[in-house]
Scaffold this active site. Sequence first.
Site, PDB file in Angstrom:
ATOM      1  N   GLY A 175       0.670  -1.069   0.320  1.00 25.32           N
ATOM      2  CA  GLY A 175      -0.164  -0.173  -0.354  1.00 25.32           C
ATOM      3  C   GLY A 175       0.762   1.003   0.156  1.00 25.32           C
ATOM      4  O   GLY A 175       1.877   1.153   0.809  1.00 25.32           O
ATOM      5  N   ASP A 194      -1.558   4.664  -6.349  1.00 19.85           N
ATOM      6  CA  ASP A 194      -0.533   4.404  -5.939  1.00 19.85           C
ATOM      7  C   ASP A 194       0.411   5.789  -6.558  1.00 19.85           C
ATOM      8  O   ASP A 194       1.577   6.121  -5.932  1.00 19.85           O
ATOM      9  CB  ASP A 194       0.324   2.885  -6.687  1.00 19.85           C
ATOM     10  CG  ASP A 194       0.026   1.785  -5.500  1.00 19.85           C
ATOM     11  OD1 ASP A 194      -0.841   1.886  -5.073  1.00 19.85           O
ATOM     12  OD2 ASP A 194       1.064   1.861  -4.897  1.00 19.85           O
ATOM     13  N   ASN A 212      -3.535   2.411  -9.813  1.00 20.20           N
ATOM     14  CA  ASN A 212      -3.970   2.323  -8.646  1.00 20.20           C
ATOM     15  C   ASN A 212      -3.708   0.176  -9.002  1.00 20.20           C
ATOM     16  O   ASN A 212      -3.759   0.491 -10.375  1.00 20.20           O
ATOM     17  CB  ASN A 212      -5.579   2.396  -8.207  1.00 20.20           C
ATOM     18  CG  ASN A 212      -5.724   1.971  -7.086  1.00 20.20           C
ATOM     19  OD1 ASN A 212      -4.372   1.580  -5.903  1.00 20.20           O
ATOM     20  ND2 ASN A 212      -6.513   1.742  -6.846  1.00 20.20           N
ATOM     21  N   LYS A 213      -3.763  -0.374  -8.164  1.00 19.38           N
ATOM     22  CA  LYS A 213      -3.345  -1.625  -8.407  1.00 19.38           C
ATOM     23  C   LYS A 213      -4.816  -2.209  -9.568  1.00 19.38           C
ATOM     24  O   LYS A 213      -5.473  -1.552 -10.205  1.00 19.38           O
ATOM     25  CB  LYS A 213      -4.157  -2.224  -7.312  1.00 19.38           C
ATOM     26  CG  LYS A 213      -4.934  -4.130  -7.589  1.00 19.38           C
ATOM     27  CD  LYS A 213      -3.536  -4.366  -7.859  1.00 19.38           C
ATOM     28  CE  LYS A 213      -2.368  -4.141  -6.449  1.00 19.38           C
ATOM     29  NZ  LYS A 213      -0.911  -4.487  -6.871  1.00 19.38           N
TER      30      LYS A 213
END
Length: 360
Positions: A50, A240, A250-251
Amino acid sequence: MPRKPVRPMYWLGDALLILDQTRLPTSIVYRELRTVQGVAEAIRTLRVRGAPAIGIAAAYGVVLGLRRSASQTRSSLIQAVEEAAAELSSTRPTARNLFWALERMRATAAKHADEGKVSLLRALETEANRIWEEESLACRRMAEHGAALLPEECTVITHCNAGALATAELGTAVGVIYAAIQAGKRVRVFVDETRPLLQGARLTAWELTRAGVEVTLICDNAAAFVMARQRVDAVLVGADRIARNGDVANKIGTYNLALLAREHGVPFYVVAPTSTFDLAVTRGEEIPIEERDPREVTQPFGFPIAPPAVRAYNPAFDVTPASLIRAIVTERGVIYPPFEENIPRMMPAAASPEGPSRQG
Ligand code: MRU
């Protein structure tokens, strides 16, 4: 909420104690990290993960690196800090918070290296504590701003883990859920399992259930059907790295969810502290995207699910174009389009490209 959100790490003064997230949800295992190499390994392998949590852990990694070094002169102290920062910055290329935290640690070293090793160590430890405190406060503020966007009774979808495990406390996207519930709102949460490493299933479902929040786990490919058949009021995700124009890394799978949200008229919110913004990156295509071991796809957790010789592609993140994002919630307030104009206005001065020297 019956229980306080979990804490992913503790600073012990001479070691960083982390909750090993690769072992969740089946085992709760803490590890004491005493070296910069240990912290780098923990970040690389997602024991700590994270973006905000990675930044905080890296800041303490620099302290541990200097503690172990025999350096005494100004130049060798600076060199020891630079070496620790280089080791840590090689771990995960996408998380902006990692580079942001390391820049702060390097700037602190440059300022205090003349004072000798003991003073420098104290200054670095103070800076790492400050980064943690600022990120904690940011979580609380984002949670308040984000909770105000949710209806009194609502259903949300979240992806990956943008919760307490991924931050200093509360979380970003998941922090909004905690705050909304705290404010008396009734929130039902669908959690994407988040292939390949299942952060949604292993971590978000675990931390929300543990906190007493109503959770329904879905396969990533069920999100469209859920949006089509149930009333979904919002998608909430973390980030991120956010480019100057509002494109969000992001993921992997976040972009899919944003496209589905647009098709179904569901507002798509990104929740991230200002430490995640990278104003030197003008658009999403410039964000470095981490590619991980293809075996995470073909043999998740060591269990083969594909022919041994098959090729697999494993980008850890994707980029959601700004045009799909309703708003970005930060600790300084909610940013709405046009992002190109409104993001720079919302940023603290030090986060501008004119700020301290940068890498990453
Ligand atoms: O690979 P991970 O587990 O570190 O990815 C984490 C995410 O993508 C999170 O959504 C992001 O870091 C925001 S966390 C507040």
